[in-house]
Design a protein around this motif. Structure first.
Motif, short mmCIF file in Angstrom:
data_model
loop_
_atom_site.label_atom_id
_atom_site.label_comp_id
_atom_site.label_asym_id
_atom_site.label_seq_id
_atom_site.Cartn_x
_atom_site.Cartn_y
_atom_site.Cartn_z
N PHE A 1 24.35 77.64 40.53
CA PHE A 1 23.98 79.11 41.39
C PHE A 1 22.97 78.79 42.39
N LEU A 2 21.96 77.97 42.18
CA LEU A 2 20.96 77.67 43.42
C LEU A 2 21.56 76.99 44.25
N VAL A 3 22.58 76.18 44.43
CA VAL A 3 23.41 75.29 45.37
C VAL A 3 24.15 76.55 46.12
N LYS A 4 24.56 77.44 45.45
CA LYS A 4 25.46 78.36 45.95
C LYS A 4 24.65 79.31 46.77
N THR A 5 23.73 79.82 46.36
CA THR A 5 22.65 80.97 46.93
C THR A 5 21.74 80.28 47.96
N LEU B 1 15.56 84.56 41.10
CA LEU B 1 17.02 84.75 40.72
C LEU B 1 17.53 86.08 40.72
N GLY B 2 16.65 87.27 40.30
CA GLY B 2 17.26 88.74 40.42
C GLY B 2 17.45 89.13 42.04
N ALA B 3 16.50 88.52 42.67
CA ALA B 3 17.01 88.96 44.19
C ALA B 3 18.07 88.43 44.48
N ALA B 4 18.48 87.06 44.17
CA ALA B 4 19.71 86.38 44.65
C ALA B 4 20.84 87.20 44.15
N GLY C 1 22.76 68.92 46.49
CA GLY C 1 22.00 70.08 46.86
C GLY C 1 20.38 70.14 46.63
N LEU C 2 20.26 69.52 45.33
CA LEU C 2 18.95 69.76 44.79
C LEU C 2 18.17 68.59 44.93
#
Length: 322
Positions: free
Chosen positions: A283-287, A176-179, A128-129
């Motif tokens: 985490f990036l893929v999930k969010t 990241l904090g917002a996610a 996904g990246l």
């Protein structure tokens, strides 16, 4: 192979020591892997290297670059973990190894068509990246991830102030904090960068030194002297500042009375572990969160990227593609 190297030092005009051209192909020792670089990201560390910080004359020429994503010898898509260290000497954490180093400090870096690293430093790149997105993660985004989710000890619904929106670590911390559901405040001298911080997910943005609507649980501090007093004043009693940089100076007034009376904590943070880098990618893929990329340039035009960073003319990451 084509590579971008530091060939001399100049504290005032670091770009004078930047050279692009052919270099010998790297040879991987036992236990190391060769990665064909598909994308590499620029960091302030690279500018400091050109100023002579962390390098000695006898190490030149040194291929610059800490961050990369690419393909290993077996065709696996990977992210390169930039910390070269032994977890056993760091009580399970390679960043605590007294002899740990970053790529381009002792070993040639990632601004090349190929780079060799210890095999354990390869992290699977999620499908996904993109390579460009993945290349942004190993330094700035990993640093922000560790600051927020380990060092700051923030809880769900917590609040955080990010000083100096626009830098690689700062913009990553906002996103990241917002996610993660934190209330995120951010500062910048630039109105354009404050606007972009809002687009990344900040709840509110302010000029440096402005009074916040509430005191926060934690501060992400990479600026140093210029913002230190404001960071201390912005914390609730018992809050903590997490420091990973000091671009404006490293000797601010400590204000120890405020620190002990309000029982504040000052915590240092450097980079992150291989395991944290792997979790960050997941985490990036999930969010759905992705690094903000200011521009993508061919490696042959790396000088343009260095000049933009030196002049502060960027928001997010500059990525090079060989």
């Amino acid at each position: 192979m084509f590579a971008v190297t530091a060939t001399s030092f100049d504290a005032d005009n670091p770009l004078n020591g930047l050279t692009a051209g052919e270099r010998p192909d790297p040879q991987a020792p036992d236990g190391w892997a060769t990665v064909t670089v598909r994308a590499a990201a620029l960091n302030h560390h690279d500018l400091w290297s050109l100023r002579g910080v962390g390098l000695r004359e006898e190490q030149l020429p040194m291929i610059l670059g800490c961050d990369a994503a690419g393909v290993d010898e077996d065709g696996n898509e990977v992210i390169v973990h930039a910390v070269i260290g032994d977890p056993d000497r760091g009580d399970g954490d390679e960043t605590l190894d007294p002899k740990r180093t970053l790529l381009s400090e002792k070993h040639d870096g990632t601004f090349a068509e190929k780079v060799v690293v210890p095999r354990r430093n390869l992290v699977p790149k999620p499908e996904g990246l993109s390579f460009e997105e993945a290349a942004c993660l190993p330094t700035a985004w990993l640093t922000a991830y560790r600051m927020l989710f380990e060092k700051a000890e923030l809880r769900p619904g917590g609040s955080v102030l990010v000083q100096g929106a626009g830098g690689g670590v700062s913009s990553a911390a906002i996103a990241l904090g917002a996610a993660a559901g934190f209330r995120v405040f951010a500062t910048s001298r630039s109105e354009a960068k404050r606007k972009r911080a809002l687009e990344l997910g900040a709840d509110a943005v302010f000029e440096p030194g402005a009074r916040l609507p509430e005191r926060v649980d934690a501060v992400i501090e990479t600026v140093g002297e210029a913002t230190w007093s404001h960071s201390l004043k912005s914390l609730r009693p018992g809050g903590r500042i997490v420091v990973s940089g000091a671009t404006s100076g490293q000797v601010p007034p400590a204000e120890l009375n405020r620190v002990f009376f309000l029982q504040l904590s000052v915590v240092g943070s450097t980079m992150g572990t291989r395991a944290q880098l792997e979790r960050l990618a997941k985490f990036l893929v999930k969010t759905g969160v992705r690094p903000h990329i200011d521009r993508v340039l061919p490696l042959s035009r790396a000088g343009e990227g260095f000049a933009a960073m030196h002049g502060g003319d960027l928001f997010g990451k500059i990525v090079f593609t060989p």
